[in-house]
Design a protein around this motif. Structure first.
Motif, PDB file in Angstrom:
ATOM      1  N   ALA A  56      -9.097  46.128 -54.700  1.00  0.00           N
ATOM      2  CA  ALA A  56      -7.670  45.922 -54.922  1.00  0.00           C
ATOM      3  C   ALA A  56      -6.991  45.305 -53.706  1.00  0.00           C
ATOM      4  O   ALA A  56      -5.873  44.798 -53.812  1.00  0.00           O
ATOM      5  N   THR A  57      -7.661  45.314 -52.572  1.00  0.00           N
ATOM      6  CA  THR A  57      -7.080  44.730 -51.359  1.00  0.00           C
ATOM      7  C   THR A  57      -7.472  43.266 -51.167  1.00  0.00           C
ATOM      8  O   THR A  57      -7.018  42.631 -50.218  1.00  0.00           O
ATOM      9  N   GLU A  58      -8.299  42.723 -52.051  1.00  0.00           N
ATOM     10  CA  GLU A  58      -8.773  41.346 -51.900  1.00  0.00           C
ATOM     11  C   GLU A  58      -7.941  40.318 -52.658  1.00  0.00           C
ATOM     12  O   GLU A  58      -8.002  39.128 -52.364  1.00  0.00           O
ATOM     13  N   GLY A  59      -7.221  40.750 -53.666  1.00  0.00           N
ATOM     14  CA  GLY A  59      -6.468  39.807 -54.480  1.00  0.00           C
ATOM     15  C   GLY A  59      -7.089  39.590 -55.843  1.00  0.00           C
ATOM     16  O   GLY A  59      -8.286  39.809 -56.038  1.00  0.00           O
ATOM     17  N   GLU A  60      -6.255  39.171 -56.773  1.00  0.00           N
ATOM     18  CA  GLU A  60      -6.667  39.073 -58.178  1.00  0.00           C
ATOM     19  C   GLU A  60      -7.457  37.818 -58.496  1.00  0.00           C
ATOM     20  O   GLU A  60      -8.071  37.713 -59.560  1.00  0.00           O
ATOM     21  N   ASP A  61      -7.445  36.831 -57.585  1.00  0.00           N
ATOM     22  CA  ASP A  61      -8.025  35.527 -57.910  1.00  0.00           C
ATOM     23  C   ASP A  61      -9.483  35.369 -57.483  1.00  0.00           C
ATOM     24  O   ASP A  61     -10.051  34.280 -57.614  1.00  0.00           O
ATOM     25  N   LYS A  62     -10.125  36.434 -56.986  1.00  0.00           N
ATOM     26  CA  LYS A  62     -11.533  36.327 -56.579  1.00  0.00           C
ATOM     27  C   LYS A  62     -12.429  35.785 -57.693  1.00  0.00           C
ATOM     28  O   LYS A  62     -13.294  34.936 -57.439  1.00  0.00           O
ATOM     29  N   PRO A  63     -12.283  36.241 -58.937  1.00  0.00           N
ATOM     30  CA  PRO A  63     -13.149  35.702 -60.003  1.00  0.00           C
ATOM     31  C   PRO A  63     -12.982  34.202 -60.194  1.00  0.00           C
ATOM     32  O   PRO A  63     -13.952  33.504 -60.515  1.00  0.00           O
ATOM     33  N   LEU A  64     -11.774  33.684 -60.005  1.00  0.00           N
ATOM     34  CA  LEU A  64     -11.527  32.257 -60.176  1.00  0.00           C
ATOM     35  C   LEU A  64     -12.099  31.453 -59.017  1.00  0.00           C
ATOM     36  O   LEU A  64     -12.560  30.320 -59.206  1.00  0.00           O
TER      37      LEU A  64
ATOM     38  N   ARG B 209      -8.051  41.473 -64.394  1.00  0.00           N
ATOM     39  CA  ARG B 209      -8.850  41.597 -65.618  1.00  0.00           C
ATOM     40  C   ARG B 209      -8.825  40.280 -66.406  1.00  0.00           C
ATOM     41  O   ARG B 209      -9.853  39.857 -66.940  1.00  0.00           O
ATOM     42  N   ARG B 210      -7.674  39.655 -66.479  1.00  0.00           N
ATOM     43  CA  ARG B 210      -7.570  38.384 -67.197  1.00  0.00           C
ATOM     44  C   ARG B 210      -8.428  37.312 -66.535  1.00  0.00           C
ATOM     45  O   ARG B 210      -9.099  36.524 -67.219  1.00  0.00           O
ATOM     46  N   ASN B 211      -8.452  37.295 -65.218  1.00  0.00           N
ATOM     47  CA  ASN B 211      -9.257  36.296 -64.498  1.00  0.00           C
ATOM     48  C   ASN B 211     -10.756  36.539 -64.697  1.00  0.00           C
ATOM     49  O   ASN B 211     -11.538  35.596 -64.821  1.00  0.00           O
ATOM     50  N   ILE B 212     -11.149  37.804 -64.701  1.00  0.00           N
ATOM     51  CA  ILE B 212     -12.556  38.122 -64.973  1.00  0.00           C
ATOM     52  C   ILE B 212     -12.933  37.667 -66.381  1.00  0.00           C
ATOM     53  O   ILE B 212     -13.981  37.047 -66.601  1.00  0.00           O
TER      54      ILE B 212
ATOM     55  N   GLN C 101     -17.922  43.798 -69.088  1.00  0.00           N
ATOM     56  CA  GLN C 101     -17.444  45.162 -68.892  1.00  0.00           C
ATOM     57  C   GLN C 101     -16.751  45.269 -67.539  1.00  0.00           C
ATOM     58  O   GLN C 101     -17.255  44.760 -66.526  1.00  0.00           O
ATOM     59  N   ILE C 102     -15.611  45.957 -67.512  1.00  0.00           N
ATOM     60  CA  ILE C 102     -14.825  46.098 -66.287  1.00  0.00           C
ATOM     61  C   ILE C 102     -14.497  47.573 -66.076  1.00  0.00           C
ATOM     62  O   ILE C 102     -14.031  48.252 -67.003  1.00  0.00           O
ATOM     63  N   PHE C 103     -14.725  48.060 -64.863  1.00  0.00           N
ATOM     64  CA  PHE C 103     -14.388  49.430 -64.509  1.00  0.00           C
ATOM     65  C   PHE C 103     -13.446  49.420 -63.312  1.00  0.00           C
ATOM     66  O   PHE C 103     -13.642  48.648 -62.367  1.00  0.00           O
ATOM     67  N   GLU C 104     -12.446  50.268 -63.345  1.00  0.00           N
ATOM     68  CA  GLU C 104     -11.518  50.442 -62.228  1.00  0.00           C
ATOM     69  C   GLU C 104     -11.838  51.781 -61.563  1.00  0.00           C
ATOM     70  O   GLU C 104     -11.783  52.830 -62.217  1.00  0.00           O
ATOM     71  N   VAL C 105     -12.183  51.745 -60.280  1.00  0.00           N
ATOM     72  CA  VAL C 105     -12.636  52.971 -59.628  1.00  0.00           C
ATOM     73  C   VAL C 105     -12.011  53.137 -58.241  1.00  0.00           C
ATOM     74  O   VAL C 105     -11.504  52.197 -57.644  1.00  0.00           O
TER      75      VAL C 105
END
Length: 232
Positions: free
Chosen positions: A143-151, A182-185, A193-197
């Motif tokens: 969560a500290t890396e940003g949402e755009d890593k998958p892109l 999640r949308r980017n993934i 499959q996506i898990f939030e931990v």
């Protein structure tokens, strides 16, 4: 010169695939479920793995291989959860490969294990090209890396089976948009499959434990059929 580099790389990857295929057959025969972990540095990969090993060790026989450019710090940390940990120090190499895994497993009785975890070097580029014979590959982003890593790194997400969003206890402070992540993934790997931990609080970990238990059961149920087909 560029043509020669491409030829050498293709040859290296082909050799790795052959070794990985042999490893996968060895793992199947031994009955051990193998899970690879890939992420960028600082994603909380080792903390997550320590939590996995500690939780699973109550009911299962677990082990881990840990890849780093230098030091054995992570291996020493994981040994608090299980003594079955080995460090792979790669020097200047930014990924693990199948040959390294085979060498690190020398002397280990794989049939005495239920789960083997392989923590790759912190890198979202090179590991995507190297099969290690895993049953599952977890790709992790925090969560500290940003949402755009998958892109930014779609290949590692496409070559992985499960996405783990870590450090969810810090999501609010980091202003992390989990819906966007999640949308980017989903955009780069539909249906993943996506898990939030949170390894710190334990939130979401039970769902990952259940996934691994189900994977072990499934692989052992299908393994006899695979072995029969192989002998025909």
């Amino acid at each position: 010169m560029s043509t020669r580099i491409v030829e050498v790389r293709a040859k290296v990857l082909k050799q790795n695939d052959l070794l990985a295929h042999a490893l996968r057959e060895r793992f199947e025969t031994s009955g051990v479920s193998v899970v690879g972990l890939v992420s960028s540095p600082g994603s909380g990969k080792t903390a997550f793995l320590e939590k996995l090993l500690s939780g699973l060790a109550r009911d299962f026989r677990v082990a881990a291989l840990v890849g780093d450019l230098a030091t054995e710090n992570d291996a020493a940390r994981l040994k608090r959860a299980t003594p079955n940990v080995r460090q792979i120090t790669t020097g200047t190499i930014c990924h693990l490969d199948a040959q390294m895994i085979g060498k690190a497993l020398e002397g280990w009785q794989l049939d005495a294990l239920d789960f083997l975890f392989i923590e790759n070097v912190g890198n979202l580029v090179c590991p995507s090209s190297y099969d290690l014979g895993e049953d599952l590959r977890f790709v992790m982003l925090s969560a500290t890396e940003g949402e755009d890593k998958p892109l930014k790194y779609p290949t590692i997400f496409n070559s992985s089976d499960v996405a783990i969003i870590t450090k969810m206890d810090m999501a609010e402070a980091a202003e992390f948009d989990v819906t966007a992540a999640r949308r980017n993934i989903e955009d780069v790997h539909p249906g993943m499959q996506i898990f939030e931990v949170s390894a710190k609080t334990g939130s979401g970990m039970q769902d990952v434990f259940q996934l691994l238990r189900d994977q072990l059961t499934h692989s052992r149920e299908t393994r006899p059929a695979l072995q029969i087909e192989a002998t025909q």
